[in-house]
Design a protein around this motif. Structure first.
Motif, PDB file in Angstrom:
ATOM      1  N   UNK A 168      61.062  70.054 -23.763  1.00 15.82           N
ATOM      2  CA  UNK A 168      61.117  68.617 -23.989  1.00 15.82           C
ATOM      3  C   UNK A 168      60.126  68.280 -25.091  1.00 15.82           C
ATOM      4  N   UNK A 169      60.447  67.287 -25.889  1.00 10.27           N
ATOM      5  CA  UNK A 169      59.556  66.916 -26.987  1.00 10.27           C
ATOM      6  C   UNK A 169      58.381  66.072 -26.526  1.00 10.27           C
ATOM      7  N   UNK A 170      58.375  65.674 -25.264  1.00 16.63           N
ATOM      8  CA  UNK A 170      57.250  64.914 -24.704  1.00 16.63           C
ATOM      9  C   UNK A 170      56.868  65.528 -23.359  1.00 16.63           C
ATOM     10  N   UNK A 171      56.367  66.744 -23.429  1.00 20.23           N
ATOM     11  CA  UNK A 171      56.044  67.495 -22.212  1.00 20.23           C
ATOM     12  C   UNK A 171      54.887  66.839 -21.458  1.00 20.23           C
ATOM     13  N   UNK A 177      54.582  72.120 -22.156  1.00 21.09           N
ATOM     14  CA  UNK A 177      54.123  71.906 -23.535  1.00 21.09           C
ATOM     15  C   UNK A 177      54.107  73.212 -24.319  1.00 21.09           C
ATOM     16  N   UNK A 178      53.691  74.300 -23.671  1.00 16.99           N
ATOM     17  CA  UNK A 178      53.679  75.601 -24.339  1.00 16.99           C
ATOM     18  C   UNK A 178      55.107  76.061 -24.618  1.00 16.99           C
ATOM     19  N   UNK A 179      55.968  75.952 -23.613  1.00 14.38           N
ATOM     20  CA  UNK A 179      57.364  76.339 -23.799  1.00 14.38           C
ATOM     21  C   UNK A 179      58.013  75.516 -24.903  1.00 14.38           C
ATOM     22  N   UNK A 180      57.767  74.218 -24.892  1.00 13.45           N
ATOM     23  CA  UNK A 180      58.389  73.327 -25.867  1.00 13.45           C
ATOM     24  C   UNK A 180      57.877  73.608 -27.270  1.00 13.45           C
ATOM     25  N   UNK A 181      56.590  73.901 -27.398  1.00 14.24           N
ATOM     26  CA  UNK A 181      56.035  74.201 -28.713  1.00 14.24           C
ATOM     27  C   UNK A 181      56.630  75.465 -29.308  1.00 14.24           C
ATOM     28  N   UNK A 182      56.747  76.498 -28.485  1.00  9.07           N
ATOM     29  CA  UNK A 182      57.306  77.757 -28.975  1.00  9.07           C
ATOM     30  C   UNK A 182      58.762  77.595 -29.396  1.00  9.07           C
ATOM     31  N   UNK A 183      59.526  76.900 -28.565  1.00  9.43           N
ATOM     32  CA  UNK A 183      60.937  76.695 -28.894  1.00  9.43           C
ATOM     33  C   UNK A 183      61.105  75.788 -30.110  1.00  9.43           C
ATOM     34  N   UNK A 184      60.329  74.697 -30.162  1.00  7.47           N
ATOM     35  CA  UNK A 184      60.466  73.758 -31.273  1.00  7.47           C
ATOM     36  C   UNK A 184      60.089  74.425 -32.597  1.00  7.47           C
ATOM     37  N   UNK A 185      59.046  75.249 -32.598  1.00  4.71           N
ATOM     38  CA  UNK A 185      58.652  75.950 -33.817  1.00  4.71           C
ATOM     39  C   UNK A 185      59.772  76.870 -34.291  1.00  4.71           C
ATOM     40  N   UNK A 186      60.377  77.594 -33.362  1.00  5.86           N
ATOM     41  CA  UNK A 186      61.442  78.526 -33.718  1.00  5.86           C
ATOM     42  C   UNK A 186      62.690  77.776 -34.181  1.00  5.86           C
TER      43      UNK A 186
END
Length: 246
Positions: A168-171, A177-186
């Motif tokens: 989610x973009x607003x974890x 937040x860690x999962x979302x950051x890794x996925x969003x970066x990729x």
């Protein structure tokens, strides 16, 4: 029958193929290579073994010994030449391109002869661009999703070690937040590469493989083609094409 081998950073992937069809496929963590004797004991007679490797040379020797001892053959290891199978290698020094990336490109090209973004989501994530004439234009290498998550734990005092979370973009939790950051970066890098390759506003197809394909695929718009073992697919298709020309 042909045995195809993909000796990667964390696993050995293998497949047995006959007349364009996969008969068997399997994978083993590199820490469990001793179990190849069990995995391969009941395999039928094999004509030849072809593979690619990005692992430590000592691990390649272990796989070679298993092939020789259990199957009675020595594998042929492939590198990345300037051109092969209708593709041209655009790297400044073609031999420096990882042979696993080259075979994933071969897989995408032989499956559909068109411009595409070839994504291998494993220990590292690679994003490689292929144009409509079969030219490999270049690519990017990112830490894989697990490696990104693990680096945050190892490089900080308080961030936890996680394997999965909710994207989610607003974890509202550190895990998410860690999962979302890794996925969003990729995903962000992937979309930048895809947009740069786009032809006249059309979205080029993505060919997606690797152990983390299932984490990425729900967040990608089509056209999308998922081949978890795209490296093996490319190796097999290249070999079959060469055999047909003999």
């Amino acid at each position: 029958m042909w045995l195809s081998l993909d000796l990667g950073n964390s696993q050995l992937k293998w497949g047995l193929r006959q007349v364009g069809t996969w008969i068997l496929q399997g994978r083993l963590p590199l820490t469990l290579l001793d179990q190849l004797e069990v995995e391969w004991r009941a395999l039928p007679p094999i004509r030849a073994a072809h593979g690619v490797s990005v692992a430590h040379p000592d691990l390649r020797v272990r796989v070679e010994s298993a092939c020789q001892g259990l199957l009675g053959l020595a594998p042929c290891w492939h590198s990345s030449p300037p051109s092969e199978g209708g593709l041209r290698n655009g790297y400044d020094h073609p031999a420096q391109l990882g042979p696993d990336r080259w075979m994933a490109l071969q897989g995408a090209w032989h499956l559909q002869h068109r411009a595409s973004l070839v994504v291998m989501a494993g220990t590292a994530t690679t994003l490689d661009s292929l144009d409509e004439k079969g030219n490999f234009l270049g690519g990017m290498i990112l830490p894989g999703l697990s490696l990104m998550r693990r680096s945050l734990h190892q490089g900080t005092a308080y961030l936890p070690a996680i394997e999965k979370g909710t994207y989610t973009l607003q974890a509202r939790s550190t895990r998410d937040a860690i999962q979302s950051g890794a996925l969003a970066a990729t995903l962000g890098a992937l979309e930048l590469a895809r947009d740069a390759l786009g032809q006249g506003g059309d979205r080029v197809p993505v060919f997606l493989g690797g152990g983390h394909h299932a984490e990425l695929s729900p967040h990608l718009e089509g056209p999308l083609y998922v081949y978890p073992e795209l490296v093996l697919e490319g190796l097999a298709l290249l070999m079959e094409g060469d055999q047909a020309r003999i």
